[in-house]
Design a protein around this motif. Structure first.
Motif, mmCIF file in Angstrom:
data_model
loop_
_atom_site.group_PDB
_atom_site.id
_atom_site.type_symbol
_atom_site.label_atom_id
_atom_site.label_comp_id
_atom_site.label_asym_id
_atom_site.label_seq_id
_atom_site.Cartn_x
_atom_site.Cartn_y
_atom_site.Cartn_z
ATOM 1 N N ASP A 1 0.820 -1.216 0.000
ATOM 2 C CA ASP A 1 0.000 0.000 0.000
ATOM 3 C C ASP A 1 0.853 1.265 0.000
ATOM 4 O O ASP A 1 0.404 2.322 -0.472
ATOM 5 C CB ASP A 1 -0.919 0.027 1.229
ATOM 6 C CG ASP A 1 -1.964 -1.075 1.183
ATOM 7 O OD1 ASP A 1 -2.448 -1.353 0.076
ATOM 8 O OD2 ASP A 1 -2.286 -1.641 2.239
ATOM 9 N N ASP A 2 2.045 1.188 0.548
ATOM 10 C CA ASP A 2 2.906 2.368 0.660
ATOM 11 C C ASP A 2 3.607 2.709 -0.654
ATOM 12 O O ASP A 2 4.100 3.827 -0.817
ATOM 13 C CB ASP A 2 3.972 2.149 1.743
ATOM 14 C CG ASP A 2 3.345 1.934 3.112
ATOM 15 O OD1 ASP A 2 2.294 2.544 3.377
ATOM 16 O OD2 ASP A 2 3.907 1.154 3.907
ATOM 17 N N GLY A 3 3.673 1.763 -1.561
ATOM 18 C CA GLY A 3 4.366 2.009 -2.806
ATOM 19 C C GLY A 3 5.870 1.947 -2.650
ATOM 20 O O GLY A 3 6.394 1.588 -1.593
ATOM 21 N N LEU A 4 6.568 2.318 -3.697
ATOM 22 C CA LEU A 4 8.024 2.227 -3.718
ATOM 23 C C LEU A 4 8.585 3.538 -4.256
ATOM 24 O O LEU A 4 8.303 3.936 -5.385
ATOM 25 C CB LEU A 4 8.450 1.065 -4.627
ATOM 26 C CG LEU A 4 9.887 0.582 -4.548
ATOM 27 C CD1 LEU A 4 10.204 0.060 -3.158
ATOM 28 C CD2 LEU A 4 10.118 -0.516 -5.594
ATOM 29 N N SER A 5 9.373 4.213 -3.443
ATOM 30 C CA SER A 5 9.979 5.483 -3.860
ATOM 31 C C SER A 5 11.472 5.287 -4.119
ATOM 32 O O SER A 5 12.087 4.350 -3.600
ATOM 33 C CB SER A 5 9.763 6.560 -2.801
ATOM 34 O OG SER A 5 10.316 6.158 -1.560
ATOM 35 N N PHE A 6 12.046 6.181 -4.904
ATOM 36 C CA PHE A 6 13.462 6.076 -5.241
ATOM 37 C C PHE A 6 13.991 7.458 -5.611
ATOM 38 O O PHE A 6 13.216 8.382 -5.869
ATOM 39 C CB PHE A 6 13.680 5.096 -6.396
ATOM 40 C CG PHE A 6 12.936 5.452 -7.660
ATOM 41 C CD1 PHE A 6 13.542 6.213 -8.647
ATOM 42 C CD2 PHE A 6 11.631 5.028 -7.846
ATOM 43 C CE1 PHE A 6 12.871 6.547 -9.802
ATOM 44 C CE2 PHE A 6 10.933 5.362 -9.005
ATOM 45 C CZ PHE A 6 11.557 6.124 -9.986
ATOM 46 N N ALA A 7 15.290 7.588 -5.630
ATOM 47 C CA ALA A 7 15.917 8.859 -5.992
ATOM 48 C C ALA A 7 16.034 8.962 -7.508
ATOM 49 O O ALA A 7 16.216 7.957 -8.203
ATOM 50 C CB ALA A 7 17.293 8.968 -5.354
ATOM 51 N N ALA A 8 15.932 10.185 -8.006
ATOM 52 C CA ALA A 8 16.029 10.394 -9.452
ATOM 53 C C ALA A 8 17.441 10.108 -9.937
ATOM 54 O O ALA A 8 18.408 10.626 -9.381
ATOM 55 C CB ALA A 8 15.643 11.825 -9.799
ATOM 56 N N PRO A 9 17.605 9.292 -10.977
ATOM 57 C CA PRO A 9 18.947 9.008 -11.508
ATOM 58 C C PRO A 9 19.403 10.131 -12.437
ATOM 59 O O PRO A 9 18.587 10.886 -12.967
ATOM 60 C CB PRO A 9 18.729 7.720 -12.297
ATOM 61 C CG PRO A 9 17.313 7.843 -12.783
ATOM 62 C CD PRO A 9 16.553 8.563 -11.693
ATOM 63 N N ALA A 10 20.690 10.235 -12.631
ATOM 64 C CA ALA A 10 21.230 11.194 -13.595
ATOM 65 C C ALA A 10 20.974 10.681 -15.009
ATOM 66 O O ALA A 10 21.012 9.471 -15.264
ATOM 67 C CB ALA A 10 22.716 11.395 -13.377
ATOM 68 N N ILE A 11 20.697 11.597 -15.928
ATOM 69 C CA ILE A 11 20.536 11.193 -17.319
ATOM 70 C C ILE A 11 21.901 10.878 -17.923
ATOM 71 O O ILE A 11 22.117 9.856 -18.542
ATOM 72 C CB ILE A 11 19.841 12.308 -18.131
ATOM 73 C CG1 ILE A 11 18.426 12.525 -17.600
ATOM 74 C CG2 ILE A 11 19.792 11.937 -19.603
ATOM 75 C CD1 ILE A 11 17.688 13.620 -18.317
#
Length: 322
Positions: free
Chosen positions: A141-151
């Motif tokens: 229910d909480d989902g999954l978060s992550f940090a934005a990667p560099a392009i």
């Protein structure tokens, strides 16, 4: 001037405006709308996946959210759990969606009409509830978060999705390429086979077309488009959630497709843009704004059965005489 030339000119103008949108919105001090425009591009691509099945092959799917979710979770898991970079994570998300569509399509394409719609809903519900229960993998229910990667990192110049303008141009590039591929597909032999199956299965079979094979190919391609949209959406929000795998999300894509014009190339994103803009403008004013969205949809269906883009094409053909 022919209707085709007019539409090509308008498409080029639209693309040019989209390319300079970050600067225009910054000049107007309306940076908030840049994030809305990014979301519109993503949902427009998602609607295109439903349109490929419904508008080009004649299959009404309420299960595109399943492949959207696989693309979304593929990116999130790839970055958060496997430490993948941007492109490998996107590749994982799209590949997961395509594999899932290939497997589900083996069963689904053997059915037609409401049976096909029902089986797509069933697949979507099964994996929606699995995503909720597999909390160690999906976050439940909480989902999954992550940090934005560099392009990319070019000699110390680090381009990152944390910058709204960079994120927007990245999404625009991917979406534009996806629609360019769709345009090419429509004019190809496979695209003509899609149209033949839509117009009549028996006639298509008499012409030597393998109807089940053509449907399966369309199903897989549509799943890949939905997965690509899901991958972009995960990068846009740095988050993946099972709520976006629910079949009602697929229903929204169908509404956008019908509103914009089923079977047209740019109809679905036009429908998505219109309803998302209505939502953004009215959601803070009136909590029952979905009633207006529903009324608008009904009005378009009644007075413009071919949708906004379909109605425009008919009007343009009448004016130009071609």
């Amino acid at each position: 001037m022919s209707a085709l030339a007019v539409n090509r000119g308008l498409t080029a103008l639209l693309l040019a405006l989209l390319m300079v949108a970050p600067w225009l919105l910054a000049w107007m001090e309306s940076e908030f709308w840049l994030t809305v425009l990014t979301e519109i591009l993503i949902w427009g691509l998602f609607a295109a996946s439903a349109n490929l099945l419904f508008g080009q092959v004649g299959l009404l799917s309420f299960g595109q959210a399943l492949y959207f979710g696989f693309g979304m979770y593929g990116v999130a898991i790839g970055i958060d759990r496997f430490g993948l970079g941007l492109w490998p994570a996107m590749g994982l998300g799209v590949a997961a969606a395509i594999v899932m569509a290939a497997c589900a399509g083996v069963v689904a394409v053997r059915l037609t009409w409401h049976y096909f719609a029902i089986i797509t809903v069933v697949f979507s519900l099964i994996f929606y509830f699995l995503a909720l229960r597999l909390k160690p993998i999906t976050g439940g229910d909480d989902g999954l978060s992550f940090a934005a990667p560099a392009i990319m990192d070019l000699g110390g110049l680090r381009l990152s999705l944390t910058d709204d303008a960079t994120q927007y141009w990245f999404v625009l590039l991917i979406v534009a390429l996806a629609f360019a591929v769709q345009a090419r597909l429509r004019s190809s032999a496979l695209g003509r086979a899609f149209a033949a199956v839509r117009e009549g299965e028996r006639k298509a079979a008499l012409l030597g077309i393998d109807v089940l094979r053509v449907r399966w190919i369309a199903f897989v391609i549509a799943g890949g488009l939905a997965g690509l949209a899901g991958a972009l959406f995960a990068l846009y929000g740095r988050y993946a959630s099972a709520t976006h795998m629910y079949y009602t999300v697929s229903g929204e894509a169908v509404v956008w497709t019908v509103l914009g014009g089923a079977g047209t190339l740019l109809g679905p994103p036009i429908g998505a843009a219109l309803l998302i803009l209505v939502r953004e403008e009215l959601s803070g004013i009136w909590e029952h704004y979905p009633l207006i969205v529903g009324a608008l949809t009904i009005a378009v269906v009644v007075f413009a059965p071919k949708g906004i883009a379909g109605g425009w094409n008919a009007l343009l053909a009448r004016v130009t005489g071609r």
